[in-house]
Design a protein around this motif. Structure first.
Motif, PDB file in Angstrom:
ATOM      1  N   PRO A  14       0.796  -1.233   0.000  1.00  0.00           N
ATOM      2  CA  PRO A  14       0.000   0.000   0.000  1.00  0.00           C
ATOM      3  C   PRO A  14       0.825   1.277   0.000  1.00  0.00           C
ATOM      4  CG  PRO A  14      -0.102  -1.086   2.146  1.00  0.00           C
ATOM      5  CD  PRO A  14       0.567  -2.035   1.219  1.00  0.00           C
ATOM      6  N   GLU A  15       2.122   1.212   0.377  1.00  0.00           N
ATOM      7  CA  GLU A  15       2.949   2.418   0.384  1.00  0.00           C
ATOM      8  C   GLU A  15       3.503   2.757  -0.992  1.00  0.00           C
ATOM      9  OE1 GLU A  15       5.402   0.584   3.247  1.00  0.00           O
ATOM     10  OE2 GLU A  15       4.966   2.070   4.795  1.00  0.00           O
ATOM     11  N   GLY A  16       3.281   1.853  -1.964  1.00  0.00           N
ATOM     12  CA  GLY A  16       3.836   2.062  -3.295  1.00  0.00           C
ATOM     13  C   GLY A  16       3.448   3.384  -3.931  1.00  0.00           C
ATOM     14  N   PRO A  17       2.162   3.746  -3.963  1.00  0.00           N
ATOM     15  CA  PRO A  17       1.788   5.027  -4.578  1.00  0.00           C
ATOM     16  C   PRO A  17       2.399   6.244  -3.880  1.00  0.00           C
ATOM     17  CG  PRO A  17      -0.118   3.592  -4.453  1.00  0.00           C
ATOM     18  CD  PRO A  17       0.977   2.913  -3.675  1.00  0.00           C
ATOM     19  N   ASP A  18       2.528   6.201  -2.545  1.00  0.00           N
ATOM     20  CA  ASP A  18       3.129   7.327  -1.833  1.00  0.00           C
ATOM     21  C   ASP A  18       4.601   7.454  -2.217  1.00  0.00           C
ATOM     22  OD1 ASP A  18       3.027   9.486  -0.044  1.00  0.00           O
ATOM     23  OD2 ASP A  18       3.823   8.266   1.589  1.00  0.00           O
ATOM     24  N   TYR A  19       5.271   6.320  -2.330  1.00  0.00           N
ATOM     25  CA  TYR A  19       6.669   6.338  -2.755  1.00  0.00           C
ATOM     26  C   TYR A  19       6.775   6.865  -4.192  1.00  0.00           C
ATOM     27  CZ  TYR A  19      11.328   4.669  -4.000  1.00  0.00           C
ATOM     28  OH  TYR A  19      12.635   4.589  -4.432  1.00  0.00           O
ATOM     29  N   ALA A  20       5.863   6.418  -5.061  1.00  0.00           N
ATOM     30  CA  ALA A  20       5.893   6.865  -6.447  1.00  0.00           C
ATOM     31  C   ALA A  20       5.651   8.370  -6.549  1.00  0.00           C
ATOM     32  CB  ALA A  20       4.851   6.102  -7.264  1.00  0.00           C
ATOM     33  N   SER A  21       4.791   8.908  -5.684  1.00  0.00           N
ATOM     34  CA  SER A  21       4.539  10.348  -5.691  1.00  0.00           C
ATOM     35  C   SER A  21       5.806  11.120  -5.354  1.00  0.00           C
ATOM     36  CB  SER A  21       3.431  10.675  -4.693  1.00  0.00           C
ATOM     37  OG  SER A  21       3.177  12.061  -4.671  1.00  0.00           O
ATOM     38  N   ALA A  22       6.577  10.623  -4.387  1.00  0.00           N
ATOM     39  CA  ALA A  22       7.837  11.273  -4.035  1.00  0.00           C
ATOM     40  C   ALA A  22       8.847  11.154  -5.172  1.00  0.00           C
ATOM     41  CB  ALA A  22       8.393  10.660  -2.752  1.00  0.00           C
ATOM     42  N   VAL A  23       8.897   9.982  -5.798  1.00  0.00           N
ATOM     43  CA  VAL A  23       9.814   9.771  -6.920  1.00  0.00           C
ATOM     44  C   VAL A  23       9.478  10.722  -8.067  1.00  0.00           C
ATOM     45  CG1 VAL A  23      10.434   8.138  -8.741  1.00  0.00           C
ATOM     46  CG2 VAL A  23      10.381   7.389  -6.365  1.00  0.00           C
ATOM     47  N   LEU A  24       8.187  10.878  -8.352  1.00  0.00           N
ATOM     48  CA  LEU A  24       7.765  11.782  -9.425  1.00  0.00           C
ATOM     49  C   LEU A  24       8.229  13.205  -9.148  1.00  0.00           C
ATOM     50  CD1 LEU A  24       6.172  12.495 -11.944  1.00  0.00           C
ATOM     51  CD2 LEU A  24       4.081  12.509 -10.561  1.00  0.00           C
ATOM     52  N   ALA A  25       8.064  13.658  -7.916  1.00  0.00           N
ATOM     53  CA  ALA A  25       8.505  15.014  -7.569  1.00  0.00           C
ATOM     54  C   ALA A  25      10.016  15.155  -7.731  1.00  0.00           C
ATOM     55  CB  ALA A  25       8.089  15.350  -6.145  1.00  0.00           C
ATOM     56  N   ALA A  26      10.758  14.135  -7.300  1.00  0.00           N
ATOM     57  CA  ALA A  26      12.216  14.183  -7.431  1.00  0.00           C
ATOM     58  C   ALA A  26      12.625  14.237  -8.898  1.00  0.00           C
ATOM     59  CB  ALA A  26      12.844  12.983  -6.745  1.00  0.00           C
ATOM     60  N   LYS A  27      11.951  13.451  -9.751  1.00  0.00           N
ATOM     61  CA  LYS A  27      12.276  13.462 -11.171  1.00  0.00           C
ATOM     62  C   LYS A  27      12.005  14.829 -11.797  1.00  0.00           C
ATOM     63  CE  LYS A  27      13.249  10.229 -13.310  1.00  0.00           C
ATOM     64  NZ  LYS A  27      14.574   9.665 -13.669  1.00  0.00           N
ATOM     65  N   LEU A  28      10.965  15.507 -11.316  1.00  0.00           N
ATOM     66  CA  LEU A  28      10.624  16.809 -11.885  1.00  0.00           C
ATOM     67  C   LEU A  28      11.652  17.874 -11.529  1.00  0.00           C
ATOM     68  CD1 LEU A  28       6.754  16.929 -11.346  1.00  0.00           C
ATOM     69  CD2 LEU A  28       8.037  16.333 -13.398  1.00  0.00           C
ATOM     70  N   THR A  29      12.428  17.649 -10.493  1.00  0.00           N
ATOM     71  CA  THR A  29      13.491  18.597 -10.150  1.00  0.00           C
ATOM     72  C   THR A  29      14.773  18.294 -10.906  1.00  0.00           C
ATOM     73  OG1 THR A  29      14.321  17.263  -8.299  1.00  0.00           O
ATOM     74  CG2 THR A  29      12.541  18.821  -7.825  1.00  0.00           C
ATOM     75  N   GLY A  30      14.775  17.200 -11.676  1.00  0.00           N
ATOM     76  CA  GLY A  30      15.972  16.808 -12.396  1.00  0.00           C
ATOM     77  C   GLY A  30      16.906  15.945 -11.583  1.00  0.00           C
ATOM     78  N   LYS A  31      16.485  15.560 -10.378  1.00  0.00           N
ATOM     79  CA  LYS A  31      17.328  14.725  -9.531  1.00  0.00           C
ATOM     80  C   LYS A  31      17.046  13.254  -9.824  1.00  0.00           C
ATOM     81  CE  LYS A  31      15.670  16.715  -5.882  1.00  0.00           C
ATOM     82  NZ  LYS A  31      15.373  17.198  -4.511  1.00  0.00           N
ATOM     83  N   ARG A  32      17.897  12.397  -9.287  1.00  0.00           N
ATOM     84  CA  ARG A  32      17.670  10.962  -9.380  1.00  0.00           C
ATOM     85  C   ARG A  32      16.421  10.580  -8.596  1.00  0.00           C
ATOM     86  NH1 ARG A  32      20.921   6.960  -9.668  1.00  0.00           N
ATOM     87  NH2 ARG A  32      20.364   6.328  -7.556  1.00  0.00           N
ATOM     88  N   GLY A  33      15.866   9.433  -8.935  1.00  0.00           N
ATOM     89  CA  GLY A  33      14.703   8.950  -8.208  1.00  0.00           C
ATOM     90  C   GLY A  33      15.081   8.042  -7.056  1.00  0.00           C
ATOM     91  N   ASP A  34      16.288   8.166  -6.557  1.00  0.00           N
ATOM     92  CA  ASP A  34      16.782   7.316  -5.471  1.00  0.00           C
ATOM     93  C   ASP A  34      16.340   7.916  -4.144  1.00  0.00           C
ATOM     94  OD1 ASP A  34      18.083   5.501  -3.946  1.00  0.00           O
ATOM     95  OD2 ASP A  34      20.094   5.989  -4.639  1.00  0.00           O
ATOM     96  N   LEU A  35      15.244   7.413  -3.580  1.00  0.00           N
ATOM     97  CA  LEU A  35      14.668   7.992  -2.380  1.00  0.00           C
ATOM     98  C   LEU A  35      14.437   6.914  -1.327  1.00  0.00           C
ATOM     99  CD1 LEU A  35      11.949  10.234  -4.062  1.00  0.00           C
ATOM    100  CD2 LEU A  35      14.109  11.007  -3.078  1.00  0.00           C
ATOM    101  N   PRO A  36      14.415   7.301  -0.059  1.00  0.00           N
ATOM    102  CA  PRO A  36      14.099   6.323   0.990  1.00  0.00           C
ATOM    103  C   PRO A  36      12.639   5.907   0.925  1.00  0.00           C
ATOM    104  CG  PRO A  36      14.268   8.517   1.916  1.00  0.00           C
ATOM    105  CD  PRO A  36      14.715   8.628   0.485  1.00  0.00           C
ATOM    106  N   TRP A  37      12.369   4.693   1.353  1.00  0.00           N
ATOM    107  CA  TRP A  37      11.004   4.193   1.370  1.00  0.00           C
ATOM    108  C   TRP A  37      10.219   4.915   2.465  1.00  0.00           C
ATOM    109  CZ3 TRP A  37       8.645   1.345  -2.139  1.00  0.00           C
ATOM    110  CH2 TRP A  37       7.440   0.734  -1.818  1.00  0.00           C
ATOM    111  N   PRO A  38       8.934   5.172   2.252  1.00  0.00           N
ATOM    112  CA  PRO A  38       8.133   5.854   3.279  1.00  0.00           C
ATOM    113  C   PRO A  38       8.210   5.140   4.624  1.00  0.00           C
ATOM    114  CG  PRO A  38       6.897   5.690   1.233  1.00  0.00           C
ATOM    115  CD  PRO A  38       8.133   4.877   1.037  1.00  0.00           C
ATOM    116  N   ALA A  39       8.460   5.897   5.683  1.00  0.00           N
ATOM    117  CA  ALA A  39       8.590   5.331   7.029  1.00  0.00           C
ATOM    118  C   ALA A  39       8.010   6.300   8.045  1.00  0.00           C
ATOM    119  CB  ALA A  39      10.065   5.041   7.347  1.00  0.00           C
TER     120      ALA A  39
END
Length: 406
Positions: A271-296
Motif C-alpha cells: 500500500p505504500e507504493g503510490p506514496d513512494y511513487a509520488s515522491a519519486v515523481l517530484a524528485a524526477k521533476l526537479t531533475g534529480k535521481r529517483g533514489d529515495l528512501p522508502w516511506p517510514a
C-alpha cells in the motif's frame, strides 16, 4: 534504496544509436545528392555508401531487438546488406534490386503482424538501407536517381519516426523512468518505479488503458483509493526491453532498461507504493535521481499522532492497512491511548485513519502523511504548478512536496 552500481546509461546502446545516426547521414545524404551529380560513383564512393548502408541496416536490426522477425528474414536481410560492399564494379542490378526488395518486403509483411508498433519504422529503415546499398552499384540513370532520392527521404522519415516515438532514448538503467507517449487522441504520461528487474509500479494519467511487458501480458491500469491517475503492477525482466500500452486497441511501446540488479527495497506491490511513487515523481521533476528512501514513520509523524490521540479525547477506532508504516503508527497510537486511558475499539464514531479506506458516516482523523500538503508557500506552489504541467491530473502529496524541497 536503489543499488547505485546499477545506475548509468547503457553504453552499448548509445554507441549503436550514434552509429545509426552516422549511417543515415552518409547514406541518405549521398542518395539525395546523387540526382544532381551526373557522373557515375567511383569505387571508393560505392564502397563507402554500401559499407555504411550495411552497417546501418545491421544496427537497426540490433536496436529493434527484432525477436519478432523470423530468423530466415533476418538472415536474408544480413545477406542483402553484406553482398554489395564486396562487389567491385558498377553494374545494372535493378532486376536484383527488385528481387531483393520483394524478398525483404515479403518477410517484413509477415513479421509486421507479430511485431511491436515501432516495427513498421524499423522495417522501413532496413528496406531503405538495402535499397540504397544496391542502387549504389547501378549506373546513374534517371530512374535510379529518383528511386535513390526516395529511399533517402525514407531513411530520414524512418529515423524521425523512431526518434519521435522515443525508441532511440536511453533511459538511465535502474533509475525510475518518467516519460510521455503519444497514444490515441491525447498523450499519456507514464512513471515506472523503481524501473529495476522485478515488480514495478506503473503510474499513468487518468486514462483507461492496459500495460504490460508483452502484447499478450497486458493488465488494466486502475484507480486506487486515496490517489489520482491509474496504477498497474508489471514485472520487468533484466535488460533493455519495452513496456507495452494499449488504449482502446491503439498500442505503443516505451523503451525500458531495468538493468541486471534487482530492487532490494520493500515490495512495491504494498500500500505504500503510490506514496513512494509520488515522491519519486517530484524528485524526477526537479531533475534529480529517483533514489529515495522508502516511506517510514518519522519522529515528527509519531509526535503528531500522539497529539491527535489527545485531541480525540475518548474512545476511537484505528483503521490501518498492511504497510509497515501503518503498523508502527498503530503501535504508537495504542501506547498513547493506553497511557491516557482511552479505549481503542472498532465501530466508534471517531476514526483515526492510518491507512485503507475510511468508512462512511464516521468522523475521520487522517494520519499526517495522508493529509494534503500545505500549498500556500511559494515553493509549494511551484511544486504544484510543475506537477500539473508535467503529469496532468496528479495531486500534490506531502511526500512529493518533501522530495521536491529536499
Amino acid at each position: 534504496m536503489h543499488n547505485h552500481g546499477a545506475v548509468g546509461l547503457p553504453l552499448g546502446f548509445t554507441l549503436l544509436r550514434l552509429i545509426l545516426l552516422g549511417a543515415v547521414t552518409v547514406v541518405a545524404g549521398w542518395a539525395l545528392v546523387r540526382p544532381f551529380v551526373p557522373a557515375a560513383s567511383g569505387l571508393l564512393t560505392r564502397r563507402v555508401v554500401t559499407g555504411f548502408a550495411g552497417i546501418g541496416g545491421v544496427v537497426v536490426l540490433l536496436i529493434a531487438e527484432a525477436t519478432w522477425m523470423p530468423s530466415l528474414a533476418a538472415v536474408a536481410l544480413i545477406g542483402l546488406l553484406a553482398v554489395p560492399p564486396a562487389l567491385r564494379g558498377a553494374r545494372p542490378v535493378l532486376g536484383k534490386l527488385v528481387v531483393a526488395a520483394a524478398v525483404l518486403v515479403t518477410a517484413a509483411a509477415g513479421a509486421w503482424f507479430s511485431g511491436p508498433p515501432s516495427s513498421f519504422a524499423y522495417i522501413t529503415l532496413m528496406a531503405a538501407f538495402v535499397g540504397v546499398s544496391w542502387l549504389a552499384l547501378c549506373p546513374p540513370t534517371a530512374m535510379v536517381r529518383v528511386v535513390g532520392a526516395a529511399l533517402g527521404v525514407t531513411l530520414l522519415a524512418g529515423l524521425g519516426q523512431v526518434t519521435i516515438a522515443g525508441q532511440l532514448t536511453t533511459p538511465a538503467t535502474g533509475d525510475p523512468l518518467l516519460t510521455r507517449v503519444a497514444l490515441g487522441p491525447s498523450p499519456v504520461d507514464v512513471l515506472v518505479v523503481p524501473h529495476m528487474p522485478g515488480w514495478n509500479i506503473v503510474h499513468t494519467t487518468d486514462t483507461p488503458l492496459s500495460v504490460g511487458n508483452a502484447p499478450n501480458a497486458l493488465v488494466p491500469a486502475l484507480p486506487r483509493d486515496g490517489t489520482t491517475g491509474r496504477w498497474a503492477l508489471v514485472w520487468l525482466p533484466e535488460g533493455r526491453g519495452e513496456l507495452w500500452l494499449d488504449r482502446a486497441g491503439t498500442r505503443t511501446t516505451v523503451p525500458v532498461d531495468p538493468g541486471k540488479v534487482a530492487w532490494t527495497g520493500p515490495d512495491v506491490r504494498g500500500p505504500e507504493g503510490p506514496d513512494y511513487a509520488s515522491a519519486v515523481l517530484a524528485a524526477k521533476l526537479t531533475g534529480k535521481r529517483g533514489d529515495l528512501p522508502w516511506p517510514a514513520l518519522t519522529d515528527a509523524d509519531a509526535e503528531a499522532l500522539r497529539g491527535q490521540v489527545a485531541a480525540i479525547g475518548g474512545p476511537f477506532t484505528v483503521l490501518t492497512d498492511d504497510s509497515r508504516r501503518a503498523a508502527e503508527a498503530a503501535e504508537v497510537v495504542r501506547e498513547e491511548a493506553a497511557r491516557r486511558g482511552y479505549a481503542v475499539t472498532p465501530g466508534t464514531s471517531e476514526v483515526l485513519v492510518l491507512g485503507g479506506t475510511p468508512p462512511s458516516g464516521a468522523r475521520h482523523h487522517l494520519a499526517p502523511w495522508l493529509v494534503p500538503p500545505d500549498l500556500t508557500t511559494p515553493e509549494a506552489r511551484r511544486y504544484a504548478r510543475t506537477l500539473s504541467a508535467a503529469f496532468p491530473g496528479a495531486a500534490p502529496s506531502r511526500s512529493g512536496l518533501a522530495a521536491w524541497a529536499g
